[in-house]
Design a protein around this motif. Sequence first.
Motif, PDB file in Angstrom:
ATOM      1  N   UNK A   1       0.908  -1.096   0.075  1.00 14.19           N
ATOM      2  CA  UNK A   1       0.016   0.043   0.120  1.00 14.19           C
ATOM      3  C   UNK A   1       0.947   1.199   0.047  1.00 14.19           C
ATOM      4  N   UNK A   2       0.393   2.369  -0.451  1.00 17.20           N
ATOM      5  CA  UNK A   2       1.065   3.709  -0.429  1.00 17.20           C
ATOM      6  C   UNK A   2       0.067   4.666   0.421  1.00 17.20           C
ATOM      7  N   UNK A   3       0.623   5.209   1.362  1.00 17.06           N
ATOM      8  CA  UNK A   3      -0.077   5.965   2.106  1.00 17.06           C
ATOM      9  C   UNK A   3       0.463   7.366   1.992  1.00 17.06           C
TER      10      UNK A   3
ATOM     11  N   UNK B   1     -10.860   4.170   4.817  1.00 18.40           N
ATOM     12  CA  UNK B   1      -9.826   3.585   4.732  1.00 18.40           C
ATOM     13  C   UNK B   1      -9.573   2.409   5.652  1.00 18.40           C
ATOM     14  N   UNK B   2      -9.855   2.902   6.823  1.00 17.76           N
ATOM     15  CA  UNK B   2      -9.985   1.607   7.976  1.00 17.76           C
ATOM     16  C   UNK B   2     -10.654   0.650   7.508  1.00 17.76           C
ATOM     17  N   UNK B   3     -12.122   0.871   7.160  1.00 16.64           N
ATOM     18  CA  UNK B   3     -13.038  -0.158   6.976  1.00 16.64           C
ATOM     19  C   UNK B   3     -12.765  -0.832   5.763  1.00 16.64           C
ATOM     20  N   UNK B   4     -11.930  -0.201   4.768  1.00 18.86           N
ATOM     21  CA  UNK B   4     -11.650  -1.045   3.521  1.00 18.86           C
ATOM     22  C   UNK B   4     -10.549  -1.866   3.916  1.00 18.86           C
ATOM     23  N   UNK B   5      -9.410  -1.585   4.754  1.00 19.08           N
ATOM     24  CA  UNK B   5      -8.230  -2.500   4.929  1.00 19.08           C
ATOM     25  C   UNK B   5      -8.979  -3.617   5.668  1.00 19.08           C
TER      26      UNK B   5
ATOM     27  N   UNK C   1      -4.386   5.248   9.963  1.00 24.70           N
ATOM     28  CA  UNK C   1      -4.280   4.352   8.857  1.00 24.70           C
ATOM     29  C   UNK C   1      -2.853   3.609   9.212  1.00 24.70           C
ATOM     30  N   UNK C   2      -1.989   4.406   9.533  1.00 25.80           N
ATOM     31  CA  UNK C   2      -0.613   3.826   9.754  1.00 25.80           C
ATOM     32  C   UNK C   2      -0.676   2.720  10.803  1.00 25.80           C
ATOM     33  N   UNK C   3      -1.367   3.202  11.951  1.00 24.72           N
ATOM     34  CA  UNK C   3      -1.649   2.368  13.029  1.00 24.72           C
ATOM     35  C   UNK C   3      -2.357   0.811  12.875  1.00 24.72           C
ATOM     36  N   UNK C   4      -3.082   1.072  11.756  1.00 26.05           N
ATOM     37  CA  UNK C   4      -3.849  -0.294  11.337  1.00 26.05           C
ATOM     38  C   UNK C   4      -3.050  -0.895  10.558  1.00 26.05           C
ATOM     39  N   UNK C   5      -2.256  -0.432   9.527  1.00 29.19           N
ATOM     40  CA  UNK C   5      -1.441  -1.175   8.683  1.00 29.19           C
ATOM     41  C   UNK C   5      -0.351  -1.870   9.503  1.00 29.19           C
ATOM     42  N   UNK C   6       0.069  -1.166  10.585  1.00 27.84           N
ATOM     43  CA  UNK C   6       1.048  -1.900  11.447  1.00 27.84           C
ATOM     44  C   UNK C   6       0.596  -2.807  12.156  1.00 27.84           C
ATOM     45  N   UNK C   7      -0.740  -2.647  12.705  1.00 22.31           N
ATOM     46  CA  UNK C   7      -1.197  -3.827  13.779  1.00 22.31           C
ATOM     47  C   UNK C   7      -1.502  -4.997  12.882  1.00 22.31           C
TER      48      UNK C   7
ATOM     49  N   UNK D   1       0.153  -5.660  10.127  1.00 23.95           N
ATOM     50  CA  UNK D   1       1.476  -6.330   9.498  1.00 23.95           C
ATOM     51  C   UNK D   1       1.432  -6.104   8.083  1.00 23.95           C
ATOM     52  N   UNK D   2       0.634  -5.110   7.773  1.00 25.12           N
ATOM     53  CA  UNK D   2       0.526  -5.273   6.118  1.00 25.12           C
ATOM     54  C   UNK D   2       1.661  -4.152   5.599  1.00 25.12           C
ATOM     55  N   UNK D   3       2.273  -4.627   4.815  1.00 27.00           N
ATOM     56  CA  UNK D   3       3.353  -3.811   3.950  1.00 27.00           C
ATOM     57  C   UNK D   3       2.757  -2.528   3.352  1.00 27.00           C
ATOM     58  N   UNK D   4       3.594  -1.414   3.837  1.00 25.02           N
ATOM     59  CA  UNK D   4       3.031  -0.223   3.060  1.00 25.02           C
ATOM     60  C   UNK D   4       4.190   1.027   3.049  1.00 25.02           C
ATOM     61  N   UNK D   5       4.233   1.828   2.176  1.00 31.54           N
ATOM     62  CA  UNK D   5       4.998   3.047   2.075  1.00 31.54           C
ATOM     63  C   UNK D   5       4.292   4.152   2.263  1.00 31.54           C
ATOM     64  N   UNK D   6       5.109   4.920   3.240  1.00 33.20           N
ATOM     65  CA  UNK D   6       4.580   6.107   3.717  1.00 33.20           C
ATOM     66  C   UNK D   6       4.958   7.264   2.926  1.00 33.20           C
ATOM     67  N   UNK D   7       4.162   8.088   2.153  1.00 35.54           N
ATOM     68  CA  UNK D   7       4.836   9.559   1.653  1.00 35.54           C
ATOM     69  C   UNK D   7       4.396  10.453   2.319  1.00 35.54           C
TER      70      UNK D   7
END
Length: 202
Positions: A2-4, A69-73, A16-22, A24-30
Motif C-alpha cells: 500500500x501507499x499512504x 480507509x480503515x473499513x476498506x483494509x 491508517x498507519x496504526x492499522x497497517x502496523x497492527x 502487519x500489512x506492507x506499506x510505503x508512507x509518503x
Amino acid sequence: MYTVYGHPFSQHSRRVVTLLELAGLPYELVRVALDKGEHREPAYLALNPNHQVPTLIDGDLTLHESNAILRYLANKHALTDLYPTEPVARARVDQWLDWNQCRVAPAVLDVVYNKMFAGPHADAAAIARGEKRLRELTPILDAALSRRDHVAGPRMTLADISVATNIFQLGLTGDAPRTASITRWFETMSALPAFQAALPQT
Ligand SMILES: N[C@@H](CCC(=O)N[C@@H](CS)C(=O)NCC(=O)O)C(=O)O
C-alpha cells in the motif's frame, strides 16, 4: 504494497498507519508537506480533491477519508476482530467511528489547529467553540469506557484506533480528557507498538 500519503502530525493519517502496523500489512508512507502547501498542488489534488491527508493507494484504487480507509483494509484482510461482521457488533463500531468523525474531529481541529499550527491566524473563537464541544463530548466517551474495556465493546476495534488518534492529538496542546476511564483506556491504546509507530518522531 500500500501507499499512504500522510503526515506525522495528522491524526487522520496516523490511524491508517496504526492499522497497517497492527495488521502487519506492507506499506510505503509518503509525507505530504502540508506546511509547504503540497496538498494544494495539482499533483496531489488529482489523488485527493479535498486537499487532505490521508490518501491510500492500492493498485487502481485511490481512497480518501481515513475511516473509509480503515473499513476498506479491515474488510479486505478479514480483520474481523477489529471490524466484526455480526451486524450488531459492527453497528456499534460504526456508531463510534461516525461519532468520532462527526463530533470529535471538528472540536479537535478547532482546538489543536488553532493552538498549535495556525500561528498568527489562530482563531480564539474557534478555540472556545472547540473547548465547549469537548466539555460536552468527554462525558459521553467517559460513560462508554466506564462500562466496558473498549469504545465499542470488550475488545479493541477500529473505533478505538480512530478515537485514540484524536485523544493523542488533544494531548499535543494539553487538552486530552483525563477521566479515570479514558486514561485507563488511552494508556492501553498508546502502549501498542502499532500506535507508537504512527506517532510523530521527535
Ligand atoms: N475527513 C478526513 C479529514 C482529513 C483531514 O482533516 N486531514 C487534515 C490533516 S489532519 C488535512 O489534510 N488538512 C489540510 C487541509 O484541509 O487543507 C479524513 O478522515 O481523512
